[in-house]
Every structure is written in structure tokens, then in C-alpha cells.
Design an enzyme around this catalytic site. Structure first.
Site, short mmCIF file in Angstrom:
data_model
loop_
_atom_site.label_atom_id
_atom_site.label_comp_id
_atom_site.label_asym_id
_atom_site.label_seq_id
_atom_site.Cartn_x
_atom_site.Cartn_y
_atom_site.Cartn_z
N MET A 47 2.59 3.16 2.36
CA MET A 47 3.91 3.46 3.79
C MET A 47 4.38 1.91 2.78
O MET A 47 6.02 2.48 2.06
CB MET A 47 3.51 2.72 4.20
N LYS A 93 6.28 5.15 19.08
CA LYS A 93 6.05 5.84 18.27
C LYS A 93 4.46 5.82 18.51
O LYS A 93 4.20 7.48 18.05
CB LYS A 93 5.18 4.54 17.09
N HIS A 109 4.33 9.13 19.98
CA HIS A 109 5.05 10.32 19.09
C HIS A 109 2.73 11.28 18.09
O HIS A 109 2.70 12.68 18.65
CB HIS A 109 5.24 10.16 18.02
N ASN A 110 2.27 9.94 18.66
CA ASN A 110 1.26 10.30 17.69
C ASN A 110 0.45 11.13 18.80
O ASN A 110 -0.23 11.83 18.04
CB ASN A 110 0.23 9.28 17.42
N HIS A 127 -11.95 3.54 53.50
CA HIS A 127 -11.16 3.10 52.65
C HIS A 127 -9.70 3.72 53.19
O HIS A 127 -9.03 3.46 52.37
CB HIS A 127 -10.55 3.34 50.53
N ALA A 160 0.60 -0.91 -0.15
CA ALA A 160 -0.16 0.22 0.09
C ALA A 160 0.68 1.26 0.10
O ALA A 160 1.85 1.00 -0.49
CB ALA A 160 -0.79 -0.17 1.25
N GLU A 180 1.21 14.81 19.11
CA GLU A 180 0.74 15.28 17.39
C GLU A 180 -0.85 15.30 17.85
O GLU A 180 -1.53 16.42 17.23
CB GLU A 180 0.83 13.88 16.35
N SER A 226 7.25 7.40 11.18
CA SER A 226 6.55 8.39 11.03
C SER A 226 6.60 8.93 9.87
O SER A 226 7.67 8.98 9.88
CB SER A 226 6.23 8.85 12.88
N GLY A 227 5.86 10.08 9.87
CA GLY A 227 6.07 10.65 8.53
C GLY A 227 5.75 10.48 7.13
O GLY A 227 5.53 11.27 6.42
N GLY A 228 4.62 9.80 7.37
CA GLY A 228 3.45 9.65 6.15
C GLY A 228 4.20 8.88 4.58
O GLY A 228 4.82 8.40 5.10
#
Ligand code: NBP
Length: 497
Positions: free
Chosen positions: A16, A205, A208-209, A474, A14, A212, A148-150
């Protein structure tokens, strides 16, 4: 004549996969490719770009054929659809549930001990933990790597975050570091380095997302208050973001935001951004980060707020309905417009610092929980180029962890402490103005709440503990007897004042 053998095999053609393959070939590696729908192998090899690569690129029509074309130890990278974490025992594959498990199960009988399987998809880290152990027990080396980076990153240089079996790293390091983005004064520091054992790469990762998500929400908060409080036009917004991109906010996301304001709809000639339905989509990595922060008990409020902001954005019909029923303030902005724009920039910067601080706190907590050794400064540098959150600001984070590798929170680093303190009055005024005008700024507001909570030696949790002890026994600890406890009080029958 002996048959040519290839450096690496890649399955999953695909967007990537195709771009990574071309990138690998450009860097001198010989690559064999395969795809579940085999016609896509032929289609890809027939493209002019693939044709131009000559015999550095070859296709296979089965996994067995792919494996047969590779140099030993074989390296096979999967760029296929990933799925949610599979609730499986540690040493199991679940071929019916997850594409990656299915492909691993098919590959196993074809491989020899010492061969390497790499999963480059956005996989949930627990699956990578499980798969690394499963394959280690069978003599196969496994890597789960964030990429990462599309599409553009994959083709020209992504940021890569590999983790898994450390024995596999030297075998793929030359390929990964060659194809990754490069930063530094001489553009020779690869945005790819070993992250840590098992699922560490996929965890980083995911963070990272999530960061983002936070960045995108904060930029959207800035856009929304500038548009609604000051009525800035798209041209003015372009100019504001243009200026900001020349400052400490210099980043890919600010840059593309600037450019978005210049694009017209080819159909109507109006600004395209104003034609786009205000319902944000999500693929789930932000949600994972938020869920895993809750599991660890760490306050990653920026990503969580960003996920919720997307959720409420997607409730378009209920929002339209509520907008006709519920009212808010009618006040108009009164003040110095130029000064307010500068304050919004400060709010964005300070909130962004909080967001990254939370991301690094979560990674450090995860490293403790899952037994990884993470180099936070190095991670900041891996994100410096190639990926969606690339930004000049990440150098400052690297410097902060160089100053103190065990830094508990970025906000405690002298550089970031000063930056946030300088921004503080403006940041508070922006949140206050947004509240007074009834303009939602979820990112700015949650960041400020985090900052105020984190810098508070005392919080009202004493009352929460009292309530928990009252209704559920508690128990609680006392500030005046820190070595003793826990204590319980019979709140109903105790003497009351
Ligand atoms: P997709 O995520 O759309 O996946 C498509 C590929 O997966 C095709 O090659 C497809 O084969 C294959 N595939 C599927 Br679907 N089910 C499979 C199965 N059961 N067995 C084997 N192959 C299967 O592709 P992508 O957007 O290129 O992303 C690839 C990976 O990289 C994903 O994990 C994604 O999360 C990650 N990623 C994507 C981006 C991005 O910007 N797109 C960025 C970073 C990471 P077929 O042709 O036979 O259907």
C-alpha cells in the site's frame, strides 16, 4: 544551497505504501519515504518506477532523517500494520502493543506543534479516537484515514475516508483529493472528503469493509443457487454475471465475479474457481463491524451472517464429515430456468439494498453515540469510485440522502421502497426454493428476515418480555398504558385462565 524539503513523508513501504507514494509523486507532490526495515527503502528507490521520479522522491534511514526532510508543518503518513483496539485509557499510547502507538511515541520528540501524523492503516476506530485526543493535548494534529481499493486503488486512485483533528484536514486535503479516485460526469469529484472528528473516518472505512463482506456473500449466494439448483456451467455463469453487470447491479464485485468464471488453472486447464478450497479467510474488519453493531444494539445482520458464513466455510473437515451423516431434501429444481435466473438477480438486488440500509443505520447510530456529524450522501459518493464496493447503485443512495438528509432507513426512500417491493415476489421465491432444495443462501435469507422484521409493526417480543419478567422480574411496558410503567407481574401466583 538550501536543502530540498518534501511535501509529505510516508512510513511503511509494503504494497500500500509504495503505491500511494508513486501516486502522490504522479500528482506533483515531493515525497520522502522511510521503512522500519531500512533495506526496503533502498530496494524501493532502486526500482525503475521510483528511479523515473527523479528528485521528487527521496529516502530516509531513520525517522529523524525523514522528519528533517519535510516542509513545515510536517505531514507524516503511516502505512504500517494495524492491530486490534488496544484497551487503553483515553490519553495513553501503548507502544508495546500496537505498531502505530510505537511509531507515534518515537515521532513525538521529533515533531513541532502543528505537525500532522496520518494513520492510513485499517485501524480500529477506538484507537483513532484515543490517539487524536492524546496528540491534540500535545499540539500535534492527527488523522486516521480509511484507504480502500487495495494495491490498484493506492496506485491509480483510492477511495479515502479521513477523520481526526479537523485542523489537520486543510493541510492534507490537496494531496488526498489529488490522489484519490474521481467520479461524476466530468470525472472531477474526488472520492475523498472529510468524514468527521476523531475515529469517524476509520469507522466509516470499517463499515465499507463490512458492506463489502455482505456484497461478497450475496454474490456467492447467487452463484451457489444458480450452480446447484440449475446446474449452470462456469460459461453460463459468466454470461449471467455479464448481463447483470449491465443493470442496476453494475459494480466492481459483479464485474470481477464475471471474469473469475473465465479463468483457467494454468496447471490443469480446468476452471480455476473450481480448484479453490471453499474456506474463506478474513482479516477482521467485518467482525469489528458486527461486534460494534452489537455494542450499539443495531441489527447489522448481513455483515454478521457473512462473517458466520466465512466461519462455517472454514470448518471444512467437520462439514465433510457431517455431509456423510446428515441428510437434506432430494428434490430437483422444476420450473422455468430463465425466469429463475431473473428472480435470483432480484433477490441479489433486494438483499443488497437491505445490506446497505443496515450499514447506513449503523453509521448513523455510531455518529450519535460517538458525537460525529456524518454526511451519509457524501459517504455514498466517496464509495462510488476507487474502492472494492464501487457501484452505480451508490448514486441512488446519494440521491436518497439528498432527498432526505435525515433518512432513517434507505428502505423508506421512495426509490428503494419501490425497488424492494418490485423484487419481493422473486426474492421470496428464491429463498423458498433454496429452502426446499436444501441449498444454503444465508445472505438472501437473513436480508429477507430483516425486511420482514423491519416492516412489522408488531413482533413477538411481547412474549420475550413476559418470559424475562416471569423468570427475572425484568418488568415490561403495556401497549394499553403507554405512559405508565414499568410493570411487574407475579406470574406464578397470578390467576390463570
Ligand atoms: P502490511 O499490513 O503487511 O504492513 C507491512 C508494513 O508495516 C511494513 O512496512 C512493515 O515494516 C510495517 N511494520 C510492521 Br509489520 N510492524 C511495524 C512496527 N512495529 N513499526 C513500524 N512498522 C511496522 O502492509 P500493507 O498491506 O501495505 O498495508 C498497510 C496498511 O494499510 C495496513 O494497516 C493495512 O491494514 C492497510 N490496508 C491494506 C490494504 C491492502 O489491500 N493490502 C488495503 C487497505 C488498507 P517492515 O518492512 O520493517 O516489516
Amino acid at each position: 544551497m538550501t536543502e530540498k524539503k518534501y511535501d509529505i513523508g510516508l512510513m511503511g513501504l509494503a504494497v500500500m505504501g509504495q503505491n500511494l507514494v508513486l501516486n502522490m509523486v504522479d500528482h506533483g507532490f515531493d515525497v520522502a519515504v522511510f521503512n522500519r526495515t531500512t533495506s526496503k527503502v533502498d530496494d524501493f528507490l532502486a526500482t525503475p518506477e521510483a528511479q523515473s521520479k527523479g528528485d521528487k522522491l527521496t529516502g530516509a534511514h531513520s525517522l529523524a532523517e525523514l522528519v528533517g526532510k519535510l516542509k513545515s508543518p510536517r505531514k507524516i503518513m503511516l502505512m504500517i500494520k494495524s492491530k486490534d483496539a488496544v484497551p487503553a485509557p483515553e490519553l495513553e499510547l501503548y507502544p508495546a502493543a500496537a505498531a502505530v502507538d510505537a511509531v507515534i511515541a518515537e515521532l513525538l520528540p521529533l515533531l513541532d506543534k502543528g505537525d500532522v501524523i496520518i494513520d492510513g492503516g485499517n485501524t480500529q476506530f477506538k484507537d483513532t479516537e484515543r490517539r487524536t485526543k492524546y496528540l491534540q493535548a500535545r499540539g500535534i494534529r492527527y488523522i486516521g484515514t480509511g484507504v480502500s481499493g487495495g494495491e490498484e486503488g493506492a496506485r491509480r486512485g483510492p477511495s479515502m475516508m479521513p477523520g481526526g483533528d479537523p485542523e489537520a484536514w486543510p493541510l492534507v486535503k490537496p494531496i488526498f483529493q489529488a490522489i484519490s479516485a474521481k467520479v461524476g460526469p466530468n470525472k472531477d469529484v474526488p472520492c475523498c472528503d472529510w468524514i468527521g472528528d476523531r475515529g469517524a473516518g476509520h469507522y466509516v472505512k470499517m463499515v465499507h469493509n463490512g458492506v463489502e463482506y455482505g456484497d461478497m456473500q450475496l454474490i456467492s449466494d447467487a452463484y451457489w443457487i444458480l450452480k446447484n439448483a440449475l446446474g449452470l456451467t462456469n460459461k453460463e455463469l459468466y454470461e449471467v454475471f455479464s448481463e447483470w453487470n449491465k443493470t442496476e447491479l453494475d459494480s466492481y464485485l459483479v464485474e470481477i465475479t464475471r471474469d473469475i468464471f473465465t479463468v483457467d488453472d494454468p496447471e490443469t486447464g480446468d476452471a480455476l474457481v473450481d480448484k479453490i478450497l471453499d474456506c474463506a479467510g478474513a482479516k477482521g474488519t467485518g467482525k469489528w463491524m458486527s461486534q460494534l453493531a452489537l455494542d450499539l444494539g443495531v441489527p447489522s445482520t448481513l455483515v454478521t451472517e457473512a462473517v458466520y458464513a466465512r466461519a462455517i466455510s472454514s470448518m471444512k473437515a467437520p462439514r465433510v464429515n457431517a455431509s456423510k451423516i446428515l441428510s437434506g431434501p432430494t428434490a430437483k429444481f422444476e420450473g422455468d430456468r430463465a425466469e429463475f435466473i431473473a428472480q435470483v438477480k432480484q433477490a441479489l438486488y433486494a438483499s443488497k439494498i437491505c445490506s446497505y440500509a443496515q450499514g447506513f443505520v449503523q453509521m448513523q447510530a455510531a455518529a450519535k453515540e460517538y458525537d460525529w456529524k456524518l454526511d451519509c450522501g457524501r459517504i455514498a459518493l466517496l464509495w462510488r469510485g476507487g474502492c472494492i464496493i464501487r457501484a452505480v447503485f451508490l448514486e441512488r443512495i446519494k440521491d436518497a440522502f439528498d432527498r432526505d438528509p435525515n433518512l432513517e432507513n434507505l428502505l423508506l426512500d421512495p426509490y428503494f421502497k419501490d425497488a424492494v417491493e418490485t423484487a419481493q415476489p422473486a426474492w421470496r421465491n428464491v429463498v423458498k426454493t433454496a429452502i426446499e432444495l436444501g441449498i444454503p443462501v444465508p445472505g438472501f435469507a437473513t436480508a429477507l428476515t430483516y425486511y420482514d422484521s423491519y416492516r412489522s409493526a408488531n413482533l413477538p417480543a411481547n412474549l420475550i418480555q413476559a418470559q424475562r419478567d416471569y423468570f427475572g422480574a425484568h418488568t415490561y411496558y403495556r401497549v394499553d398504558k403507554p405512559e405508565e410503567g414499568p410493570f411487574h407481574t407475579d406470574w406464578i401466583n397470578v390467576k390463570k385462565s
